[in-house]
Scaffold this motif. Structure first.
Motif, mmCIF file in Angstrom:
data_model
loop_
_atom_site.group_PDB
_atom_site.id
_atom_site.type_symbol
_atom_site.label_atom_id
_atom_site.label_comp_id
_atom_site.label_asym_id
_atom_site.label_seq_id
_atom_site.Cartn_x
_atom_site.Cartn_y
_atom_site.Cartn_z
ATOM 1 N N ALA A 27 -6.141 5.239 -6.807
ATOM 2 C CA ALA A 27 -5.214 6.269 -6.341
ATOM 3 C C ALA A 27 -4.333 5.786 -5.203
ATOM 4 O O ALA A 27 -3.157 6.165 -5.111
ATOM 5 C CB ALA A 27 -6.002 7.505 -5.913
ATOM 6 N N ASP A 28 -4.873 4.955 -4.307
ATOM 7 C CA ASP A 28 -4.068 4.479 -3.187
ATOM 8 C C ASP A 28 -2.887 3.651 -3.666
ATOM 9 O O ASP A 28 -1.804 3.672 -3.051
ATOM 10 C CB ASP A 28 -4.922 3.663 -2.214
ATOM 11 C CG ASP A 28 -5.589 2.472 -2.873
ATOM 12 O OD1 ASP A 28 -6.498 2.688 -3.697
ATOM 13 O OD2 ASP A 28 -5.198 1.326 -2.584
ATOM 14 N N ALA A 29 -3.046 2.939 -4.773
ATOM 15 C CA ALA A 29 -1.940 2.150 -5.330
ATOM 16 C C ALA A 29 -0.839 3.068 -5.848
ATOM 17 O O ALA A 29 0.358 2.802 -5.658
ATOM 18 C CB ALA A 29 -2.452 1.243 -6.446
ATOM 19 N N ASP A 30 -1.219 4.168 -6.495
ATOM 20 C CA ASP A 30 -0.236 5.162 -6.945
ATOM 21 C C ASP A 30 0.561 5.691 -5.754
ATOM 22 O O ASP A 30 1.794 5.820 -5.807
ATOM 23 C CB ASP A 30 -0.930 6.346 -7.619
ATOM 24 C CG ASP A 30 -1.669 5.973 -8.886
ATOM 25 O OD1 ASP A 30 -1.616 4.800 -9.296
ATOM 26 O OD2 ASP A 30 -2.303 6.857 -9.473
ATOM 27 N N GLU A 31 -0.139 5.994 -4.682
ATOM 28 C CA GLU A 31 0.510 6.547 -3.489
ATOM 29 C C GLU A 31 1.469 5.536 -2.861
ATOM 30 O O GLU A 31 2.560 5.907 -2.394
ATOM 31 C CB GLU A 31 -0.565 6.962 -2.481
ATOM 32 C CG GLU A 31 -1.432 8.116 -2.965
ATOM 33 C CD GLU A 31 -2.691 8.290 -2.145
ATOM 34 O OE1 GLU A 31 -2.854 7.546 -1.144
ATOM 35 O OE2 GLU A 31 -3.525 9.155 -2.504
ATOM 36 N N ASN A 32 1.080 4.276 -2.852
ATOM 37 C CA ASN A 32 1.965 3.248 -2.299
ATOM 38 C C ASN A 32 3.270 3.164 -3.074
ATOM 39 O O ASN A 32 4.362 3.058 -2.488
ATOM 40 C CB ASN A 32 1.269 1.885 -2.321
ATOM 41 C CG ASN A 32 0.099 1.798 -1.369
ATOM 42 O OD1 ASN A 32 0.043 2.523 -0.370
ATOM 43 N ND2 ASN A 32 -0.842 0.926 -1.658
ATOM 44 N N LEU A 33 3.174 3.194 -4.389
ATOM 45 C CA LEU A 33 4.374 3.097 -5.224
ATOM 46 C C LEU A 33 5.258 4.328 -5.046
ATOM 47 O O LEU A 33 6.489 4.207 -4.960
ATOM 48 C CB LEU A 33 3.970 2.931 -6.689
ATOM 49 C CG LEU A 33 3.242 1.626 -7.029
ATOM 50 C CD1 LEU A 33 2.747 1.661 -8.473
ATOM 51 C CD2 LEU A 33 4.141 0.417 -6.816
ATOM 52 N N ALA A 34 4.662 5.500 -5.002
ATOM 53 C CA ALA A 34 5.437 6.727 -4.810
ATOM 54 C C ALA A 34 6.154 6.696 -3.464
ATOM 55 O O ALA A 34 7.321 7.107 -3.356
ATOM 56 C CB ALA A 34 4.521 7.947 -4.901
ATOM 57 N N ARG A 35 5.483 6.182 -2.437
ATOM 58 C CA ARG A 35 6.085 6.087 -1.110
ATOM 59 C C ARG A 35 7.298 5.163 -1.118
ATOM 60 O O ARG A 35 8.231 5.337 -0.327
ATOM 61 C CB ARG A 35 5.028 5.584 -0.122
ATOM 62 C CG ARG A 35 5.421 5.705 1.342
ATOM 63 C CD ARG A 35 4.337 5.145 2.244
ATOM 64 N NE ARG A 35 3.055 5.798 2.012
ATOM 65 C CZ ARG A 35 1.989 5.196 1.526
ATOM 66 N NH1 ARG A 35 2.032 3.919 1.191
ATOM 67 N NH2 ARG A 35 0.854 5.848 1.368
ATOM 68 N N GLU A 36 7.294 4.189 -2.007
ATOM 69 C CA GLU A 36 8.412 3.248 -2.100
ATOM 70 C C GLU A 36 9.523 3.750 -3.019
ATOM 71 O O GLU A 36 10.477 3.028 -3.304
ATOM 72 C CB GLU A 36 7.887 1.884 -2.575
ATOM 73 C CG GLU A 36 6.991 1.215 -1.538
ATOM 74 C CD GLU A 36 6.250 -0.010 -2.074
ATOM 75 O OE1 GLU A 36 6.557 -0.454 -3.203
ATOM 76 O OE2 GLU A 36 5.359 -0.514 -1.363
ATOM 77 N N GLY A 37 9.375 4.980 -3.493
ATOM 78 C CA GLY A 37 10.432 5.580 -4.288
ATOM 79 C C GLY A 37 10.394 5.264 -5.766
ATOM 80 O O GLY A 37 11.375 5.486 -6.484
ATOM 81 N N ILE A 38 9.282 4.743 -6.261
ATOM 82 C CA ILE A 38 9.154 4.416 -7.680
ATOM 83 C C ILE A 38 8.751 5.675 -8.449
ATOM 84 O O ILE A 38 7.808 6.376 -8.074
ATOM 85 C CB ILE A 38 8.133 3.286 -7.884
ATOM 86 C CG1 ILE A 38 8.674 1.995 -7.254
ATOM 87 C CG2 ILE A 38 7.830 3.076 -9.367
ATOM 88 C CD1 ILE A 38 7.701 0.840 -7.274
ATOM 89 N N GLY A 39 9.471 5.967 -9.515
ATOM 90 C CA GLY A 39 9.246 7.183 -10.280
ATOM 91 C C GLY A 39 7.895 7.225 -10.961
ATOM 92 O O GLY A 39 7.368 6.199 -11.412
#
Length: 373
Positions: free
Chosen positions: A158-170
Motif C-alpha cells: 500500500a505504501d508504494a501505491d501512496e508514493n505513486l499517487a503523491r507523485e501525480g500518477i493516475g
C-alpha cells in the motif's frame, strides 16, 4: 493463436542483476505456461559475474536468455548507455516486442524502460512505487524515473501505491499485485530446505550464526567508513559466528585496504557470493541478518528473521513498521546484534505476499494487452 485469432503477445522480460533474476523467474514460469503470451528473456549483462549469472538461472529454473546485450561494466553512465544502445538495436533490428517488463531499480531497468518508450513500446514496471526518499542513491533515481514513464505500475504494498499517487500518477496505471520476491521463495522453499550447504562452505555451521552482506558504495567505497564497519564486525564476531558472502565490489575494497585479514583474524567466515539456493539456505536458518541490501529486508520479514539494515533509509518501510527490520548506523552494530540474538522469529503476514503475485501480474498484463490498439 489466442482467442479471437490474435497472435500471442510477445513480452520482453528484462534482467540485468541478481535481484532481477529472482523476480523474473516466477513470472516466466506463469507466462511460459500461458496460451496468450510469448515471454522472451533479455539479459543485459549488467551482472558483475556471468558465471554467477548462469548459476542463478539454473537455481531459479530459468532457461538460457533468448538475447544477451553484453552491457559494458563501469560507471552508472557507462552501463546505462551501453544497455540503451544495445537494446535499441535489438528492438529495431532483431526482435520488437509487444510489451516490455522491467523489474526493480538497477541501471538496466531505467535503460530499457527509456529505450522502449522512445520506440513507442508499452512498458510495465514490476516492483513499482518503492521510495527511500534519498536521491543520493542511484537506485532511487532509477525508481522515480522508471515509474514516471511506465504505462503499467505493479506495486508490492500500500505504501508504494501512496508514493505513486503523491507523485501525480493516475490510479489507472497502478495495480497492487504483491511481492514477486516471495513467489520465488515459496516456489523453491522445498529445494532451499533440502539444500546441503556444507560442501559449498567447506565448514559446518553452528546452531547460532549471523549472515552479513554489504555492497553499497556508501558503506564500502569510503576507506574510513569501511574500516569502522570492519572494526565493529570484528567485535560482533565475539557475540556470534558470522558468515560473510562477499560481493566482488566489497572484496576489492577489503583487499585494497588490507581489511580482509582483520576479518579473518576475528573469525568472520568470508565466502564467495552465493547463487539463489545456497544463499537462501544460508539465511533461512540464520539468527539475524546484517545487510545494506534491499530485497533481503523483504525475505527476512517473510521468514521472521531479525534484519539489521546498515543504511539511513529504506525503500521498504513496511519492513520497519512490521518490526522485522531495523535501520542502524555503524556505531549501532554490536548493540543491534546483541538485541537480535535475543529475539525469536516472528514471520510477518503481509497482504498479497502469498506466492501468487506472478499470477496476478500475468492477468494484469493480459488485460492490458487486450486493451492495446
Amino acid at each position: 493463436m489466442t482467442e479471437k485469432g490474435q497472435s500471442r503477445v510477445r513480452v520482453h522480460l528484462i534482467v540485468g542483476a541478481r535481484p532481477n533474476f529472482v523476480k523474473i523467474a516466477p513470472l516466466w514460469r506463469v507466462l511460459s505456461n500461458s496460451s496468450w503470451c510469448e515471454p522472451v528473456i533479455v539479459h543485459t549483462g549488467q551482472h558483475y559475474d556471468l558465471n554467477m549469472s548462469d548459476w542463478m538461472f539454473r537455481d531459479l529454473g530459468l532457461p538460457a536468455p533468448h538475447h544477451h546485450l553484453n552491457a559494458q561494466t563501469g560507471s552508472h553512465a557507462r552501463v546505462t548507455g551501453s544497455v540503451m544502445v544495445a537494446y535499441e538495436a535489438l528492438c529495431l533490428e532483431q526482435d520488437r516486442p509487444d510489451w516490455v517488463v522491467v523489474v526493480g531499480d538497477v541501471d538496466s531497468t531505467i535503460a530499457c524502460a527509456l529505450t522502449a518508450k522512445k520506440l513507442g513500446l508499452p512498458v510495465a514496471h514490476l516492483e513499482a512505487g518503492l521510495r527511500s526518499f534519498d536521491r543520493s542513491m542511484p537506485e532511487e533515481i532509477n525508481r522515480v524515473l522508471t515509474d514516471s514513464i511506465a504505462d503499467l505500475l505493479w506495486t508490492p504494498s500500500a505504501d508504494a501505491d501512496e508514493n505513486l499517487a503523491r507523485e501525480g500518477i493516475g490510479a489507472e496505471r497502478i495495480e497492487r499485485v504483491g511481492n514477486i520476491m516471495i513467489d520465488a521463495l515459496v516456489n523453491l522453499e522445498a529445494a532451499v530446505d533440502a539444500y546441503d550447504l556444507t560442501p559449498d562452505l567447506g565448514f559446518a555451521l553452528p546452531e547460532v550464526y549471523g549472515v552479513v552482506t554489504l555492497h553499497r558504495p556508501s558503506n564500502v567505497d569510503v576507506p574510513k567508513i569501511l574500516k569502522e564497519i570492519v572494526d565493529r564486525l570484528c567485535v560482533a564476531a565475539r557475540q556470534a559466528f558470522l558468515v560473510f558472502p562477499v560481493h566482488p565490489r566489497t572484496a576489492r575494497a577489503l583487499e585494497r585496504e588490507g581489511l580482509d585479514a582483520l576479518l579473518a583474524d576475528a573469525g568472520v567466515r568470508m565466502i564467495p557470493p552465493c547463487s539463489y539456493l545456497p544463499f537462501m539456505a544460508l539465511i533461512k536458518k540464520a539468527a539475524f541478518l546484517l545487510t545494506d541490501s534491499g530485497g533481503i529486508q523483504e525475505e527476512a520479514s517473510y521468514l521472521g528473521i531479525p534484519c539489521l539494515t546498515l543504511r539511513n533509509s529504506t525503500e521498504r518501510p513496511i519492513t520497519l513498521s512490521l518490526g522485522t527490520n531495523r535501520l542502524i548506523g555503524v556505531d549501532d552494530i554490536e548493540g543491534a546484534v546483541a538485541q537480535a540474538l535475543l529475539h525469536h522469529r516472528r514471520p510477518a503476514t503481509i497482504p498479497l505476499w502469498d506466492g501468487k503475485t506472478a499470477e496476478r501480474v500475468a492477468l494484469s498484463l493480459q488485460k492490458a494487452a487486450r486493451r492495446a490498439p
